[in-house]
Design a protein around this motif. Structure first.
Motif, PDB file in Angstrom:
ATOM      1  N   VAL A 286      23.766 -66.108  23.444  1.00 17.36           N
ATOM      2  CA  VAL A 286      23.563 -65.097  22.179  1.00 17.36           C
ATOM      3  C   VAL A 286      22.448 -65.913  21.467  1.00 17.36           C
ATOM      4  O   VAL A 286      22.314 -65.409  20.155  1.00 17.36           O
ATOM      5  CB  VAL A 286      24.793 -65.102  21.429  1.00 17.36           C
ATOM      6  N   GLY A 287      22.037 -67.113  21.650  1.00 16.36           N
ATOM      7  CA  GLY A 287      20.990 -67.667  21.220  1.00 16.36           C
ATOM      8  C   GLY A 287      21.452 -68.546  19.702  1.00 16.36           C
ATOM      9  O   GLY A 287      20.855 -68.827  18.791  1.00 16.36           O
ATOM     10  N   ALA A 288      22.736 -68.924  19.964  1.00 17.40           N
ATOM     11  CA  ALA A 288      23.168 -69.806  18.893  1.00 17.40           C
ATOM     12  C   ALA A 288      23.524 -71.277  19.228  1.00 17.40           C
ATOM     13  O   ALA A 288      23.493 -71.713  20.576  1.00 17.40           O
ATOM     14  CB  ALA A 288      24.807 -69.099  18.518  1.00 17.40           C
ATOM     15  N   GLY A 289      23.842 -72.129  18.348  1.00 18.46           N
ATOM     16  CA  GLY A 289      24.290 -73.517  18.696  1.00 18.46           C
ATOM     17  C   GLY A 289      25.589 -73.311  19.310  1.00 18.46           C
ATOM     18  O   GLY A 289      26.402 -72.634  18.530  1.00 18.46           O
ATOM     19  N   VAL A 290      26.048 -74.323  20.174  1.00 20.72           N
ATOM     20  CA  VAL A 290      27.244 -74.374  20.869  1.00 20.72           C
ATOM     21  C   VAL A 290      28.463 -74.411  19.636  1.00 20.72           C
ATOM     22  O   VAL A 290      29.569 -73.868  19.670  1.00 20.72           O
ATOM     23  CB  VAL A 290      27.484 -75.180  21.868  1.00 20.72           C
ATOM     24  N   MET A 291      28.150 -75.593  18.705  1.00 20.50           N
ATOM     25  CA  MET A 291      29.091 -75.764  17.934  1.00 20.50           C
ATOM     26  C   MET A 291      29.470 -74.707  16.709  1.00 20.50           C
ATOM     27  O   MET A 291      30.770 -74.498  16.525  1.00 20.50           O
ATOM     28  CB  MET A 291      28.519 -76.941  16.821  1.00 20.50           C
ATOM     29  N   SER A 292      28.506 -73.591  16.746  1.00 22.68           N
ATOM     30  CA  SER A 292      28.939 -72.404  15.808  1.00 22.68           C
ATOM     31  C   SER A 292      29.801 -71.560  16.643  1.00 22.68           C
ATOM     32  O   SER A 292      30.671 -70.920  15.565  1.00 22.68           O
ATOM     33  CB  SER A 292      27.529 -71.726  15.410  1.00 22.68           C
ATOM     34  N   LEU A 293      30.028 -71.588  17.844  1.00 19.92           N
ATOM     35  CA  LEU A 293      30.794 -70.841  18.368  1.00 19.92           C
ATOM     36  C   LEU A 293      32.429 -71.081  18.052  1.00 19.92           C
ATOM     37  O   LEU A 293      33.266 -70.165  18.298  1.00 19.92           O
ATOM     38  CB  LEU A 293      30.407 -70.711  19.960  1.00 19.92           C
ATOM     39  N   TYR A 294      32.371 -72.084  17.895  1.00 23.79           N
ATOM     40  CA  TYR A 294      34.046 -72.835  17.697  1.00 23.79           C
ATOM     41  C   TYR A 294      34.488 -72.113  16.585  1.00 23.79           C
ATOM     42  O   TYR A 294      36.044 -72.245  16.632  1.00 23.79           O
ATOM     43  CB  TYR A 294      34.087 -74.188  17.621  1.00 23.79           C
ATOM     44  N   SER A 295      34.093 -71.657  15.848  1.00 24.84           N
ATOM     45  CA  SER A 295      34.610 -71.152  14.394  1.00 24.84           C
ATOM     46  C   SER A 295      35.285 -69.699  15.164  1.00 24.84           C
ATOM     47  O   SER A 295      36.182 -69.250  14.321  1.00 24.84           O
ATOM     48  CB  SER A 295      33.627 -70.869  13.498  1.00 24.84           C
ATOM     49  N   TYR A 296      34.893 -68.955  16.100  1.00 27.34           N
ATOM     50  CA  TYR A 296      35.082 -67.676  16.422  1.00 27.34           C
ATOM     51  C   TYR A 296      36.168 -68.010  17.706  1.00 27.34           C
ATOM     52  O   TYR A 296      37.225 -67.193  17.842  1.00 27.34           O
ATOM     53  CB  TYR A 296      34.141 -67.002  16.969  1.00 27.34           C
ATOM     54  N   ALA A 297      36.032 -69.131  18.500  1.00 27.31           N
ATOM     55  CA  ALA A 297      36.776 -69.277  19.610  1.00 27.31           C
ATOM     56  C   ALA A 297      36.830 -70.725  20.040  1.00 27.31           C
ATOM     57  O   ALA A 297      35.907 -71.263  20.264  1.00 27.31           O
ATOM     58  CB  ALA A 297      36.249 -68.477  20.998  1.00 27.31           C
ATOM     59  N   PRO A 298      37.797 -71.397  19.559  1.00 26.42           N
ATOM     60  CA  PRO A 298      37.925 -72.867  19.573  1.00 26.42           C
ATOM     61  C   PRO A 298      37.897 -73.492  20.759  1.00 26.42           C
ATOM     62  O   PRO A 298      37.709 -74.465  21.166  1.00 26.42           O
ATOM     63  CB  PRO A 298      39.284 -73.271  18.682  1.00 26.42           C
TER      64      PRO A 298
ATOM     65  N   MET B 293      31.417 -72.687  26.732  1.00 32.69           N
ATOM     66  CA  MET B 293      31.150 -72.322  25.446  1.00 32.69           C
ATOM     67  C   MET B 293      29.582 -72.719  25.377  1.00 32.69           C
ATOM     68  O   MET B 293      28.731 -71.933  24.481  1.00 32.69           O
ATOM     69  CB  MET B 293      31.721 -73.256  24.417  1.00 32.69           C
ATOM     70  N   ARG B 294      28.942 -73.503  26.112  1.00 34.61           N
ATOM     71  CA  ARG B 294      27.592 -73.832  25.893  1.00 34.61           C
ATOM     72  C   ARG B 294      26.552 -72.479  26.667  1.00 34.61           C
ATOM     73  O   ARG B 294      25.729 -72.382  25.964  1.00 34.61           O
ATOM     74  CB  ARG B 294      27.403 -75.007  27.023  1.00 34.61           C
ATOM     75  N   ARG B 295      27.341 -72.058  27.813  1.00 31.20           N
ATOM     76  CA  ARG B 295      26.558 -70.744  28.459  1.00 31.20           C
ATOM     77  C   ARG B 295      26.514 -69.529  27.272  1.00 31.20           C
ATOM     78  O   ARG B 295      25.726 -68.786  27.246  1.00 31.20           O
ATOM     79  CB  ARG B 295      27.255 -70.540  29.754  1.00 31.20           C
ATOM     80  N   VAL B 296      27.698 -69.379  26.877  1.00 30.46           N
ATOM     81  CA  VAL B 296      27.771 -68.298  25.888  1.00 30.46           C
ATOM     82  C   VAL B 296      27.130 -68.229  24.897  1.00 30.46           C
ATOM     83  O   VAL B 296      26.061 -67.613  24.236  1.00 30.46           O
ATOM     84  CB  VAL B 296      29.502 -67.773  25.558  1.00 30.46           C
ATOM     85  N   ALA B 297      26.794 -69.662  24.363  1.00 27.96           N
ATOM     86  CA  ALA B 297      26.047 -69.925  22.976  1.00 27.96           C
ATOM     87  C   ALA B 297      24.511 -69.755  23.263  1.00 27.96           C
ATOM     88  O   ALA B 297      23.736 -68.991  22.579  1.00 27.96           O
ATOM     89  CB  ALA B 297      26.155 -71.553  22.757  1.00 27.96           C
TER      90      ALA B 297
ATOM     91  N   ILE C 220      29.933 -62.257  20.512  1.00 26.46           N
ATOM     92  CA  ILE C 220      30.132 -63.707  21.231  1.00 26.46           C
ATOM     93  C   ILE C 220      31.085 -63.235  22.528  1.00 26.46           C
ATOM     94  O   ILE C 220      30.684 -63.528  23.856  1.00 26.46           O
ATOM     95  CB  ILE C 220      30.821 -64.827  20.569  1.00 26.46           C
ATOM     96  N   THR C 221      32.095 -62.374  22.331  1.00 29.41           N
ATOM     97  CA  THR C 221      32.955 -61.921  23.530  1.00 29.41           C
ATOM     98  C   THR C 221      32.161 -61.033  24.506  1.00 29.41           C
ATOM     99  O   THR C 221      32.476 -61.137  25.724  1.00 29.41           O
ATOM    100  CB  THR C 221      34.107 -61.214  22.905  1.00 29.41           C
ATOM    101  N   ALA C 222      31.361 -60.150  23.894  1.00 29.73           N
ATOM    102  CA  ALA C 222      30.621 -59.273  24.878  1.00 29.73           C
ATOM    103  C   ALA C 222      29.707 -60.241  25.823  1.00 29.73           C
ATOM    104  O   ALA C 222      29.605 -59.896  27.023  1.00 29.73           O
ATOM    105  CB  ALA C 222      29.840 -58.227  24.217  1.00 29.73           C
ATOM    106  N   ALA C 223      29.331 -61.194  25.028  1.00 25.63           N
ATOM    107  CA  ALA C 223      28.403 -62.100  25.823  1.00 25.63           C
ATOM    108  C   ALA C 223      28.894 -62.839  27.009  1.00 25.63           C
ATOM    109  O   ALA C 223      28.509 -63.079  28.008  1.00 25.63           O
ATOM    110  CB  ALA C 223      27.612 -62.953  25.003  1.00 25.63           C
ATOM    111  N   ALA C 224      30.332 -63.133  26.676  1.00 29.08           N
ATOM    112  CA  ALA C 224      31.028 -64.057  27.792  1.00 29.08           C
ATOM    113  C   ALA C 224      31.592 -63.081  28.789  1.00 29.08           C
ATOM    114  O   ALA C 224      31.444 -63.359  30.229  1.00 29.08           O
ATOM    115  CB  ALA C 224      32.060 -64.358  26.987  1.00 29.08           C
ATOM    116  N   VAL C 225      31.780 -61.777  28.409  1.00 27.26           N
ATOM    117  CA  VAL C 225      32.119 -60.970  29.426  1.00 27.26           C
ATOM    118  C   VAL C 225      30.809 -60.550  30.458  1.00 27.26           C
ATOM    119  O   VAL C 225      31.218 -60.543  31.616  1.00 27.26           O
ATOM    120  CB  VAL C 225      32.578 -59.475  28.779  1.00 27.26           C
ATOM    121  N   GLU C 226      29.820 -60.260  29.812  1.00 28.34           N
ATOM    122  CA  GLU C 226      28.469 -59.981  30.686  1.00 28.34           C
ATOM    123  C   GLU C 226      28.336 -61.338  31.518  1.00 28.34           C
ATOM    124  O   GLU C 226      27.627 -61.183  32.651  1.00 28.34           O
ATOM    125  CB  GLU C 226      27.403 -60.095  29.605  1.00 28.34           C
TER     126      GLU C 226
END
Length: 238
Positions: free
Chosen positions: A62-74, A55-59, A37-43
């Protein structure tokens, strides 16, 4: 929970951020990792700037739902800390210093400059995100080893590290701004006409004398070297 793209509450807890395991707190086995997730944000930041990192763009990246990212980076604040530490992994941590601490610091500064030019968002992020993660701490350890021959106390060595990093970040930010301005010849010509007028108005004799002196090489590398040499060569080793 913060809205998408907001920085969130100030004050990231470093123990919570860096010392807890890289996994969501509860639920089934994660489909992603904090590193991915962090690598995707850096890119995304490299390509479009920090403003594009939500959070929406990063999700989506990586092809994830935006809500799932909050477990890693709130929130975005936490994500930015992760991003800064991620790119710190590009800096040296294991090279043996030469014993010439000024020379080693200059070499380190050049590596920092190259890193920040690769990641143009980094100078701005460093100005507000100072919770050092494991990669940042490994690089700091490398710099402190290089400074050992200087005979400075610990506080002075930490100050020099902060001073050097701030110098490189400020210089690279200016360098990037100048590169953008150089692509606008009309703007550059207007600024030159303005300074010429000011230098001849009789109210700024010191400026007029300075502007009449022979110019220095304006190549970015040469300019960086001049400024860096003044900084490092002026450091006190007592």
């Amino acid at each position: 929970m913060p809205r998408d793209g907001e920085a969130g509450a100030p004050g990231v807890d470093p123990q919570e951020l860096w010392l807890r395991p890289d996994r969501p707190r509860r639920g089934r086995k994660p489909a992603y990792s904090r590193e991915v997730i962090t690598a995707a944000a850096v890119e995304l930041a490299d390509a479009e700037g920090l403003e594009a990192v939500t959070m929406r763009r990063v999700a989506a990246q990586v092809g994830a739902g935006v809500m799932s990212l909050y477990s890693y980076a709130p929130d975005k604040e936490t994500l930015l800390h992760l991003m800064v530490d991620h790119v710190s992994g590009e800096l040296p941590t294991g090279n043996t210093p030469t014993g010439d601490w000024r020379g080693d610091l200059k070499a380190i500064a050049h590596l920092q400059r190259a890193q920040m030019l690769r990641h143009p968002w980094l100078p701005a992020a460093l100005s507000t995100h100072r919770v050092p993660g494991p990669r940042t701490l490994a690089f700091l350890e490398h710099v402190l080893v290089a400074l050992r021959p200087a005979g400075l106390d610990g506080a002075a060595k930490l100050e020099i590290f902060a001073q050097l990093t701030a110098f490189v970040a400020g210089h690279v930010a200016h360098e990037l701004t100048q590169a953008t301005a150089s692509r606008s010849p009309d703007r550059a010509a207007a600024e030159a006409r303005y300074l010429a007028a000011v230098a001849t108005d009789g109210h700024h004799p010191e400026l007029a004398e300075a502007l009449s002196a022979p110019g220095r090489p304006l190549a970015p590398e040469a300019t960086f070297n001049r400024f860096l040499n003044r900084l490092i060569d002026g450091l006190d080793s007592d």
